[in-house]
Scaffold this active site. Structure first.
Site, PDB file in Angstrom:
ATOM      1  N   GLY A   1       0.836  -1.245   0.420  1.00 25.46           N
ATOM      2  CA  GLY A   1      -0.182   0.026   0.232  1.00 25.46           C
ATOM      3  C   GLY A   1       0.469   1.466  -0.224  1.00 25.46           C
TER       4      GLY A   1
ATOM      5  N   GLY B   1      -0.093   4.213   0.598  1.00 23.38           N
ATOM      6  CA  GLY B   1      -0.663   5.921   0.831  1.00 23.38           C
ATOM      7  C   GLY B   1       0.456   6.247   1.814  1.00 23.38           C
ATOM      8  CG  PHE B   2      -0.684  10.417   3.268  1.00 24.94           C
ATOM      9  CD1 PHE B   2       0.124  11.734   2.615  1.00 24.94           C
ATOM     10  CD2 PHE B   2      -2.088  10.499   3.723  1.00 24.94           C
ATOM     11  CE1 PHE B   2      -0.784  12.099   1.653  1.00 24.94           C
ATOM     12  CE2 PHE B   2      -3.075  12.230   2.395  1.00 24.94           C
ATOM     13  CZ  PHE B   2      -2.736  12.387   2.171  1.00 24.94           C
ATOM     14  N   GLY B   3       1.389   6.291   4.862  1.00 26.31           N
ATOM     15  CA  GLY B   3       2.370   5.775   5.574  1.00 26.31           C
ATOM     16  C   GLY B   3       2.770   5.296   4.669  1.00 26.31           C
TER      17      GLY B   3
ATOM     18  CB  VAL C   1      -1.284  -7.546  -1.448  1.00 24.33           C
ATOM     19  CG1 VAL C   1      -1.167  -9.013  -0.227  1.00 24.33           C
ATOM     20  CG2 VAL C   1      -0.046  -7.248  -2.123  1.00 24.33           C
TER      21      VAL C   1
ATOM     22  CD  GLU D   1     -13.009  19.381   3.246  1.00 25.87           C
ATOM     23  OE1 GLU D   1     -12.014  20.359   3.826  1.00 25.87           O
ATOM     24  OE2 GLU D   1     -12.072  18.347   2.709  1.00 25.87           O
TER      25      GLU D   1
ATOM     26  CG  ASP E   1      -6.541   5.442   7.429  1.00 27.64           C
ATOM     27  OD1 ASP E   1      -5.355   6.433   8.168  1.00 27.64           O
ATOM     28  OD2 ASP E   1      -6.785   5.152   6.425  1.00 27.64           O
TER      29      ASP E   1
ATOM     30  CB  ALA F   1      -2.626  12.602   6.090  1.00 31.63           C
ATOM     31  CD  GLN F   2       0.623  15.334  10.355  1.00 28.64           C
ATOM     32  OE1 GLN F   2       1.617  15.255  10.952  1.00 28.64           O
ATOM     33  NE2 GLN F   2       0.410  16.113   9.187  1.00 28.64           N
TER      34      GLN F   2
END
Lengths: 443, 443
Positions: A19, A21-23, A87, A178, A308, A325-326
């Site tokens: 994956g 993503g951000f991480g 996967v 949003e 996540d 995200a953080q």
């Protein structure tokens, strides 16, 4: 498999990251100088900047401006290898990941599979609703909104017309707030010029939130401001209300109230996206892997989880960190350092979450932000919050090109009151059924 | 059908335009001040700037930067109405167009349906080849090229590997030359960094041209320059060669020569896209409608055709004008003026084609241009031609936003030697079949 065999030539321990993503991406970067081989597996060939997906859905940005191909981002990192694959499972005894392109051996496995939309088992909802969790989702929503108005031109019956013009958004978190704000901006500034034949007073935007406040988890001030701004923009906010059912046309709330729409946007929750093969007891409610303070999955030596999909239960966050995200970025970075320490036989550092706050934008000049800096908390709203939101998001985008393009698009939209990207390309909703159009008159 | 009925409220003669390419869109604009109601019907909600499709296909531009929604372009034109629909036929007696959203009455009908890819009846080719005629085509080609290399990483057999790395382009007109040049640029500057595990010396680009020269119709000088530039860039050009068959894997030329590729790009010809319902005798070979000097379809009073679908046979162009943007634009503009004259009872003006020349780009700093200005012809090549090509194309794009975005993307690509948009989003080729991958080893 010559292509994959070449990977082995490095002769270094292999870290497989599932994956990007951000991480996962942050971890891959953090391992640039580590004596390991980094293999990133993702089912897309690009990283998605998820916080701006709603702008793709509302015709404000090109999808190309918020994604970055992994190979491009990391083309200068010699120990980085990418594989485009899904996967299917992991065999922790053989130390192998099963994928759609074959089996991939690992020395260290890092699960960074993120989260997926949570319909809480409601299959009818999963079938009929649109989410905003992937680029494909965002494109489908953009095309659906635009198609709705094209189709509305063919209808005379008022309920049928409203089923196309009205939108119901479920979930009052940042995404729900949003997208509600973005739709109301389109209703005010863009659609009436595009569709002069339609009466946009008929277009209703409903935001349904199960709890008593919007933006749960942000300050009371921010929640109240978001509510007032949305109401000012003409969004009908339903607090303490839950959607009981949706058949693709009628939304039934737990209050008995019914809303008619062909477009329900589901932003009401996410759940971890685990993979098959690990011991069931390491998976917590919410489908997140229980990890220790080094992001090691409970019960395994060489399997880690970040972002996540990981639940690191601490005093401050007894159910794990927020799925934003953080924590993913910070865990990815620390795990990169810790893996290097592990290989060097040094002690690992525990994770300490540095909460930088949260923000959400509601529309032109309107946003809310709770910013934490040096242990102090600052609350911004209105124009300053909106500006801060923009700066943080542009700076966080990957690559100079994307930053420049997003900045230009925003400047253009701001000055012109226009969202330029109102084209229907890619997955779109089917046309109205013959039976749904009352009359095919010669006009 | 209230939505459509509203159209009638104007009480003015209705001009129905089928197709919003260069001709149809220019006509709609030219009718802005005419005492008519303008109804444009198109199966897409956007105009496509076709000359740059090949850049979308080669990851140089976002599709969003070369399309413009019709409603946005003409949002300030009061007499303009758009309908998103496919036209199924015309009934010239009832003066009605049959569409997927019902029947639409007309007083004047203008066919601007353009051209479609011509496979000359070869169904196997139509099934296996990729064209570059629409945005969907361009996206499919981009995704296919990128997927090829991802898949190539799974293969060891040399022929299988080459079937993915090699490309065969059929047709040596501007599109064929431009996509061949773009692929060779990607091969030199971009892909080797992205796919360090692949040997791009193995990537062959073949351009097959049935005649003795490339860019037929341009000056001998331009043809020769294009050939030399492509050869310098390592493109294998096959002149006087025709593709006899292609089964999705093996390309057989009329010379007996065989080439192996899973990606054949068909740029070998177009044919008019007529609609059902008009008298068969007004359709000429090449599927173009015979029109008089006012673009009126032979045998009809109030049916016109412009652009690629119209063949106005003149001494200089006995088979009709070239199927490119300029004749369509000029015919659209003149027909707008002529319809206004018709309604005012004034005599119509005949069409005189103003040939401005032709140009094609081959790659970075390389292009050829035959420019006609004030009855003089200028031949440019190399950097000046490349610059002229860029200026003409940026200026011709619709809307300030698209011009700015394309200019920035080009500047970025030029300075960085990079094509940033290498993401696989939308229609993509299916993964390799299990049987095609020799071995699924644990790596």
């Amino acid at each position: 498999m010559e292509g994959l065999t070449k990977i082995d030539d490095l002769g270094k321990p292999r870290v497989v990251i599932v994956g990007g993503g951000f991480g996962g991406l942050e971890l891959a970067k953090a391992l640039a100088d580590a004596p390991v081989q980094v293999v990133l597996i993702d089912k897309q060939n690009y990283h998605t900047f998820q916080p701006l997906l709603y702008q793709v859905a509302s015709a404000g940005l090109n999808e190309g401006d918020i994604v970055s191909p992994f190979r491009k981002i990391l083309s200068n990192q010699d120990n980085f290898y990418f594989r485009l694959a899904e996967v299917q499972g992991v065999d922790p005894v053989a130390q192998v990941v099963e994928t759609t392109i074959g089996r991939v051996r690992y020395d260290y496995l890092v699960l960074a599979t993120g989260a997926t939309t949570n319909y809480f088992g409601d299959e009818q909802m999963a079938k009929n609703a649109i989410a905003i969790k992937s680029v494909d989702d965002a494109i489908e929503l953009r095309n659906t909104v635009l198609s709705n108005f094209e189709q509305a031109l063919q209808l005379g019956d008022m309920e049928q017309l409203n089923s196309l013009l009205d939108f119901v958004i479920v979930g009052g978190g940042p995404t729900g707030v949003e997208i509600a704000g973005a739709l109301s901006e389109l209703r005010t500034h863009v659609f009436p010029k595009d569709f002069r034949e339609l009466d946009f007073k008929q277009m209703d935007i409903h935001l349904v939130q199960s709890g008593p406040v919007l933006l749960k988890g942000m300050s009371a001030n921010a929640s109240q401001q978001a509510l007032e701004s949305l109401q000012k923009f003409g969004v009908q906010v339903w607090l303490d209300a839950r959607v009981k059912s949706y058949d693709g046309y009628t939304v039934t709330l737990n209050t008995g109230q019914q809303l008619i729409t062909r477009t329900l946007i589901w932003a009401a929750g996410v759940t971890g996206a685990p993979i098959a093969g690990l011991r069931p007891d390491c998976l917590l409610p919410g489908n997140r892997y229980a990890v220790d303070e080094h992001n090691r999955v409970q019960g395994y030596d060489n399997v880690f989880a970040i972002g996540d999909i990981a639940a690191m239960r601490t005093a401050a966050h007894p159910e794990g960190h927020p799925m934003v995200a953080q924590p993913a970025l910070q865990q990815g970075r620390l795990l990169g350092e810790n893996l290097a320490r592990l290989l060097a036989g040094k002690p690992l550092q525990p994770f300490h979450y540095q909460d930088k706050g949260a923000m959400a934008t509601i529309g032109r000049n309107h946003a809310v932000a709770d910013i934490k800096l040096f242990d102090k908390e600052y609350h911004l709203q209105g124009f300053p919050a909106w500006l801060a939101w923009g700066v943080v998001h542009v700076v966080s985008l990957i690559g100079f090109r994307n930053r420049l393009m997003v900045l230009l698009n925003w400047t253009w939209s701001y000055l012109s009151h226009d969202k330029g990207l109102r084209y229907i390309i890619g997955k779109a909703k089917p046309p109205l059924q013959e039976a749904e159009v009352e009359e095919k008159a010669i006009v």
